[in-house]
Scaffold this motif. Structure first.
Motif, PDB file in Angstrom:
ATOM      1  N   CYS A  14       0.874  -1.172   0.000  1.00 35.82           N
ATOM      2  CA  CYS A  14       0.000   0.000   0.000  1.00 35.82           C
ATOM      3  C   CYS A  14       0.911   1.222   0.000  1.00 35.82           C
ATOM      4  O   CYS A  14       1.831   1.312   0.817  1.00 35.82           O
ATOM      5  CB  CYS A  14      -0.906  -0.025   1.225  1.00 35.82           C
ATOM      6  SG  CYS A  14      -2.113   1.313   1.246  1.00 35.82           S
ATOM      7  N   LEU A  21      -3.996   6.984  -3.147  1.00 38.49           N
ATOM      8  CA  LEU A  21      -3.740   5.808  -2.337  1.00 38.49           C
ATOM      9  C   LEU A  21      -3.824   4.581  -3.240  1.00 38.49           C
ATOM     10  O   LEU A  21      -4.800   4.404  -3.973  1.00 38.49           O
ATOM     11  CB  LEU A  21      -4.769   5.723  -1.214  1.00 38.49           C
ATOM     12  CG  LEU A  21      -4.618   4.585  -0.219  1.00 38.49           C
ATOM     13  CD1 LEU A  21      -3.276   4.672   0.520  1.00 38.49           C
ATOM     14  CD2 LEU A  21      -5.774   4.624   0.786  1.00 38.49           C
ATOM     15  N   CYS A  22      -2.788   3.744  -3.213  1.00 35.91           N
ATOM     16  CA  CYS A  22      -2.708   2.571  -4.095  1.00 35.91           C
ATOM     17  C   CYS A  22      -2.473   1.305  -3.279  1.00 35.91           C
ATOM     18  O   CYS A  22      -1.695   1.315  -2.326  1.00 35.91           O
ATOM     19  CB  CYS A  22      -1.552   2.737  -5.077  1.00 35.91           C
ATOM     20  SG  CYS A  22      -1.635   4.216  -6.086  1.00 35.91           S
ATOM     21  N   TYR A  23      -3.112   0.240  -3.686  1.00 41.78           N
ATOM     22  CA  TYR A  23      -2.980  -1.073  -3.063  1.00 41.78           C
ATOM     23  C   TYR A  23      -2.702  -2.071  -4.177  1.00 41.78           C
ATOM     24  O   TYR A  23      -3.286  -1.984  -5.254  1.00 41.78           O
ATOM     25  CB  TYR A  23      -4.286  -1.443  -2.341  1.00 41.78           C
ATOM     26  CG  TYR A  23      -4.366  -2.872  -1.872  1.00 41.78           C
ATOM     27  CD1 TYR A  23      -4.019  -3.204  -0.567  1.00 41.78           C
ATOM     28  CD2 TYR A  23      -4.787  -3.892  -2.720  1.00 41.78           C
ATOM     29  CE1 TYR A  23      -4.097  -4.517  -0.124  1.00 41.78           C
ATOM     30  CE2 TYR A  23      -4.862  -5.202  -2.284  1.00 41.78           C
ATOM     31  CZ  TYR A  23      -4.513  -5.507  -0.994  1.00 41.78           C
ATOM     32  OH  TYR A  23      -4.582  -6.811  -0.560  1.00 41.78           O
ATOM     33  N   GLN A  36      -7.023   1.526  -6.417  1.00 39.99           N
ATOM     34  CA  GLN A  36      -6.554   2.844  -5.998  1.00 39.99           C
ATOM     35  C   GLN A  36      -7.721   3.762  -5.671  1.00 39.99           C
ATOM     36  O   GLN A  36      -8.858   3.503  -6.068  1.00 39.99           O
ATOM     37  CB  GLN A  36      -5.651   3.471  -7.048  1.00 39.99           C
ATOM     38  CG  GLN A  36      -6.316   3.868  -8.330  1.00 39.99           C
ATOM     39  CD  GLN A  36      -5.299   4.446  -9.304  1.00 39.99           C
ATOM     40  OE1 GLN A  36      -4.171   3.991  -9.380  1.00 39.99           O
ATOM     41  NE2 GLN A  36      -5.713   5.439 -10.053  1.00 39.99           N
ATOM     42  N   VAL A  50      -7.103   0.273   5.351  1.00 31.50           N
ATOM     43  CA  VAL A  50      -7.233  -0.719   4.293  1.00 31.50           C
ATOM     44  C   VAL A  50      -7.961  -1.895   4.927  1.00 31.50           C
ATOM     45  O   VAL A  50      -7.425  -2.582   5.791  1.00 31.50           O
ATOM     46  CB  VAL A  50      -5.863  -1.160   3.737  1.00 31.50           C
ATOM     47  CG1 VAL A  50      -6.044  -2.223   2.669  1.00 31.50           C
ATOM     48  CG2 VAL A  50      -5.092   0.031   3.201  1.00 31.50           C
ATOM     49  N   LEU A  66     -10.591   0.868   0.595  1.00 30.82           N
ATOM     50  CA  LEU A  66      -9.644   1.903   0.988  1.00 30.82           C
ATOM     51  C   LEU A  66     -10.434   3.057   1.586  1.00 30.82           C
ATOM     52  O   LEU A  66     -11.398   3.537   0.969  1.00 30.82           O
ATOM     53  CB  LEU A  66      -8.842   2.395  -0.217  1.00 30.82           C
ATOM     54  CG  LEU A  66      -8.108   1.329  -1.039  1.00 30.82           C
ATOM     55  CD1 LEU A  66      -7.435   1.980  -2.248  1.00 30.82           C
ATOM     56  CD2 LEU A  66      -7.092   0.601  -0.190  1.00 30.82           C
TER      57      LEU A  66
END
Length: 129
Positions: A14, A21-23, A36, A50, A66
């Motif tokens: 993450c 915000l990216c996962y 994201q 998360v 998220l």
């Protein structure tokens, strides 16, 4: 980089990229699922969550949500989760990806150090009832 578990051959991460915000769950380089946020995070202090929910059984799909400051900013489904674990020597890193990079998105920038301040980190496991 907010957190990373394991490395390039399989792991999850993450991170923030261009304010979003990216996962990513990297299932042994066979399948990469990316989720994201729909927009950029607000400037300043933020509470990031998360939420990972097992859909059916271990190794099956995972629903990922998220949240930023309590508001949902992104969601998606990982089609296949891990049935066991990534590797015996997997690291769990906060603020930088110190193992081999989990994501191709920041591979050339490894260890992709977070330039902000990470406060309290909290993990909670809750079983389905």
């Amino acid at each position: 980089m907010l957190y990373a578990l394991a490395g390039f051959s399989g792991g999850l991460t993450c991170y923030l990229r261009d304010g979003q915000l990216c996962y990513e769950l990297n299932l042994f380089k066979i399948e990469r699922t990316k989720i994201q946020s729909s927009g950029k995070l607000p400037a300043g202090k933020a509470k990031i969550e998360v939420v990972t929910q097992l859909v059916d059984k271990i190794g099956g799909p995972l629903d990922i949500t998220l949240k930023v400051n309590g508001q949902e900013v992104g969601q998606g489904r990982v089609p296949r989760g891990m049935s066991l674990h990534f590797t015996n020597n997997a690291t769990f890193d906060i603020g930088a990806d110190l193992d081999s990079p989990v994501s191709l998105d920041y591979f050339d920038e490894a260890p992709f150090v977070f330039n902000g301040k990470i406060g309290r980190t909290h993990f909670q496991y809750a079983s389905k009832k």
